[in-house]
Design a protein around this motif. Structure first.
Motif, short mmCIF file in Angstrom:
data_model
loop_
_atom_site.label_atom_id
_atom_site.label_comp_id
_atom_site.label_asym_id
_atom_site.label_seq_id
_atom_site.Cartn_x
_atom_site.Cartn_y
_atom_site.Cartn_z
N LEU A 8 -7.82 -8.10 -3.13
CA LEU A 8 -6.64 -8.16 -3.81
C LEU A 8 -6.32 -9.46 -4.37
O LEU A 8 -6.24 -10.35 -3.77
CB LEU A 8 -5.63 -7.49 -3.21
CG LEU A 8 -6.15 -5.98 -2.48
CD1 LEU A 8 -5.10 -5.70 -1.31
CD2 LEU A 8 -6.25 -5.07 -3.64
N PRO A 64 -1.64 0.09 -9.94
CA PRO A 64 -2.48 -0.42 -8.69
C PRO A 64 -3.61 -1.42 -9.03
O PRO A 64 -4.11 -0.88 -9.96
CB PRO A 64 -2.78 0.75 -8.01
CG PRO A 64 -2.93 1.73 -9.01
CD PRO A 64 -1.87 1.58 -9.97
N GLN A 65 -3.90 -2.03 -8.15
CA GLN A 65 -5.44 -2.94 -8.17
C GLN A 65 -6.39 -1.87 -7.77
O GLN A 65 -7.63 -1.83 -8.54
CB GLN A 65 -5.34 -4.05 -7.40
CG GLN A 65 -4.17 -5.04 -7.72
CD GLN A 65 -4.32 -6.46 -7.02
OE1 GLN A 65 -5.63 -6.96 -6.75
NE2 GLN A 65 -3.28 -6.80 -6.31
N VAL A 66 -6.18 -1.15 -6.89
CA VAL A 66 -7.28 -0.13 -6.03
C VAL A 66 -6.83 1.05 -5.72
O VAL A 66 -5.45 1.12 -5.48
CB VAL A 66 -7.69 -0.86 -4.80
CG1 VAL A 66 -8.85 -0.10 -3.89
CG2 VAL A 66 -8.30 -2.09 -5.04
N MET A 67 -7.59 2.04 -5.89
CA MET A 67 -7.05 3.55 -5.42
C MET A 67 -8.34 3.90 -4.62
O MET A 67 -9.34 3.70 -4.95
CB MET A 67 -6.95 4.37 -6.60
CG MET A 67 -5.71 4.14 -7.54
SD MET A 67 -5.37 5.14 -8.93
CE MET A 67 -4.56 6.63 -7.77
N LEU A 68 -7.94 4.75 -3.56
CA LEU A 68 -8.79 5.40 -2.62
C LEU A 68 -8.56 6.88 -2.79
O LEU A 68 -7.38 7.16 -2.25
CB LEU A 68 -8.85 4.74 -1.30
CG LEU A 68 -9.14 3.03 -1.56
CD1 LEU A 68 -7.68 2.45 -1.31
CD2 LEU A 68 -10.15 2.79 -0.41
N TYR A 126 0.71 5.50 0.50
CA TYR A 126 -0.11 6.49 0.86
C TYR A 126 0.76 7.98 0.62
O TYR A 126 2.11 8.10 1.16
CB TYR A 126 -0.31 6.39 2.37
CG TYR A 126 -0.94 7.46 2.93
CD1 TYR A 126 -2.22 7.89 3.00
CD2 TYR A 126 -0.12 8.53 3.97
CE1 TYR A 126 -2.68 9.09 3.73
CE2 TYR A 126 -0.63 9.54 4.71
CZ TYR A 126 -1.76 9.75 4.48
OH TYR A 126 -2.45 10.86 5.38
N LEU A 170 -10.44 -5.24 1.27
CA LEU A 170 -9.96 -5.18 0.09
C LEU A 170 -9.74 -6.52 -0.64
O LEU A 170 -9.10 -7.23 0.00
CB LEU A 170 -8.76 -4.56 -0.16
CG LEU A 170 -8.95 -2.94 0.33
CD1 LEU A 170 -7.43 -2.10 0.08
CD2 LEU A 170 -9.81 -2.09 -0.54
N ASP A 216 -0.17 -2.41 -4.89
CA ASP A 216 -1.56 -2.95 -4.99
C ASP A 216 -2.49 -1.93 -4.55
O ASP A 216 -3.53 -1.69 -5.35
CB ASP A 216 -1.76 -4.34 -4.05
CG ASP A 216 -0.61 -5.32 -4.42
OD1 ASP A 216 -1.02 -5.81 -5.46
OD2 ASP A 216 0.28 -5.64 -3.59
N VAL A 217 -2.28 -1.06 -3.64
CA VAL A 217 -3.19 -0.01 -3.11
C VAL A 217 -2.65 1.32 -3.08
O VAL A 217 -1.50 1.49 -2.64
CB VAL A 217 -3.80 -0.57 -1.88
CG1 VAL A 217 -4.89 0.59 -1.30
CG2 VAL A 217 -4.38 -1.95 -1.76
N LEU A 263 0.81 -1.09 0.02
CA LEU A 263 0.22 -0.16 0.10
C LEU A 263 0.97 1.15 -0.13
O LEU A 263 1.90 1.23 0.62
CB LEU A 263 -0.98 -0.09 1.30
CG LEU A 263 -1.99 1.16 1.31
CD1 LEU A 263 -3.15 0.55 1.99
CD2 LEU A 263 -1.19 2.08 2.30
#
Length: 259
Positions: free
Chosen positions: A252, A195-199, A145, A250, A162-163, A143
């Motif tokens: 993943l 990435p697989q996921v973004m927030l 940030y 998540l 990944d995130v 992850l």
């Protein structure tokens, strides 16, 4: 991996069976230098302090990342990992286990999670605060940030990640331009890290803002617009808008670990 969005820049990250409290503002109001007239953030309801925290992770020393009233409510014996500027805040508050990370340095949390500091947001002409890469050592899931949308080119060495938690919209001031850089910068980091996921972070949650500065702040872009940008650039990234205070898992895909 489980995440709980706690509004503004605050997150609870559950990774590698560790509970990491990131940039917490959970109680009282948010001001900078006690200048309520300039800027004040208020909660619609007070957040409960999460229990069983293994680590407090602080990216910056400013109040919206190292919030003194919140830090005073937490156990001073919890391990803290912080930027040099944020480390000064918790030192003054009497925390006993502080690890200061400069860019490129790492910390291993309970043999389960590697936390690496990356160059993050510039604060003034000389200070650059931290972003972070968190890696679950058992699986390699990672992850990233960075709360203001400043992404170092050196992150290419960490790809794929990944995130990603970072702003997806801009917050701008007239004549100054964006002070929170989403949109274009978020698209570029998506291209770089795959990435697989973004927030999204920084501009949401159950909070209200007032003061002179808020009269000039303008949001530019939207999460839906960002989803469209990803599609146009053939990036298969899931964008999740978390509900404030709700824990979620998540889903993943595990990547092959490097040998």
């Amino acid at each position: 991996m489980y995440l709980t969005y706690l509004d503004s820049n605050s997150w609870l990250i559950e990774i590698g069976e560790q509970r990491v409290l990131l940039d917490p503002w959970l109680v009282d109001s948010l001001t900078f230098g006690n200048l309520d007239w300039l800027f004040k953030g208020s909660r619609t309801s007070q957040r409960q302090i999460p229990e069983n925290i293994d680590l407090i992770l602080l990216s910056q020393g400013l109040e919206d990342h190292a919030h003194p009233p919140t830090l005073k409510q937490l156990n001073r014996n919890i391990q803290v990992v912080a930027s040099p500027n944020a480390a000064k805040v918790v030192q003054q508050l009497g925390y006993t286990k502080i690890t200061t990370l400069t860019h490129g340095q790492s910390f291993i949390l309970n043999n389960s999670v590697e936390i690496k500091a990356t160059p993050g947001s510039p604060i003034g002409p000389t200070l650059v605060e931290n972003g972070y890469l968190l890696k679950e050592l058992a699986t390699g899931l990672t992850l990233y940030y960075e709360p203001h949308g400043y992404h170092s080119p050196s992150l290419k060495d960490a790809a794929p990640v990944d995130v990603i938690i970072t702003p997806l919209v801009d917050l701008a001031l007239p004549l100054v331009g964006p002070i929170i850089r989403g949109r274009k910068n978020a698209l570029e980091i998506a291209k770089l890290l795959q990435p697989q996921v973004m927030l999204p972070t920084a501009a949401g949650g159950d909070v209200m803002f007032e003061g002179l500065l808020t009269k000039f702040l303008r949001q530019e872009g939207s999460v839906e617009e960002f989803r469209s940008l990803l599609e146009k650039n053939n990036l298969a990234v899931q964008v999740i808008e978390p509900l404030s205070g709700e824990r979620f898992e998540l889903q993943l895909k595990k990547r092959a670990l490097a040998t």
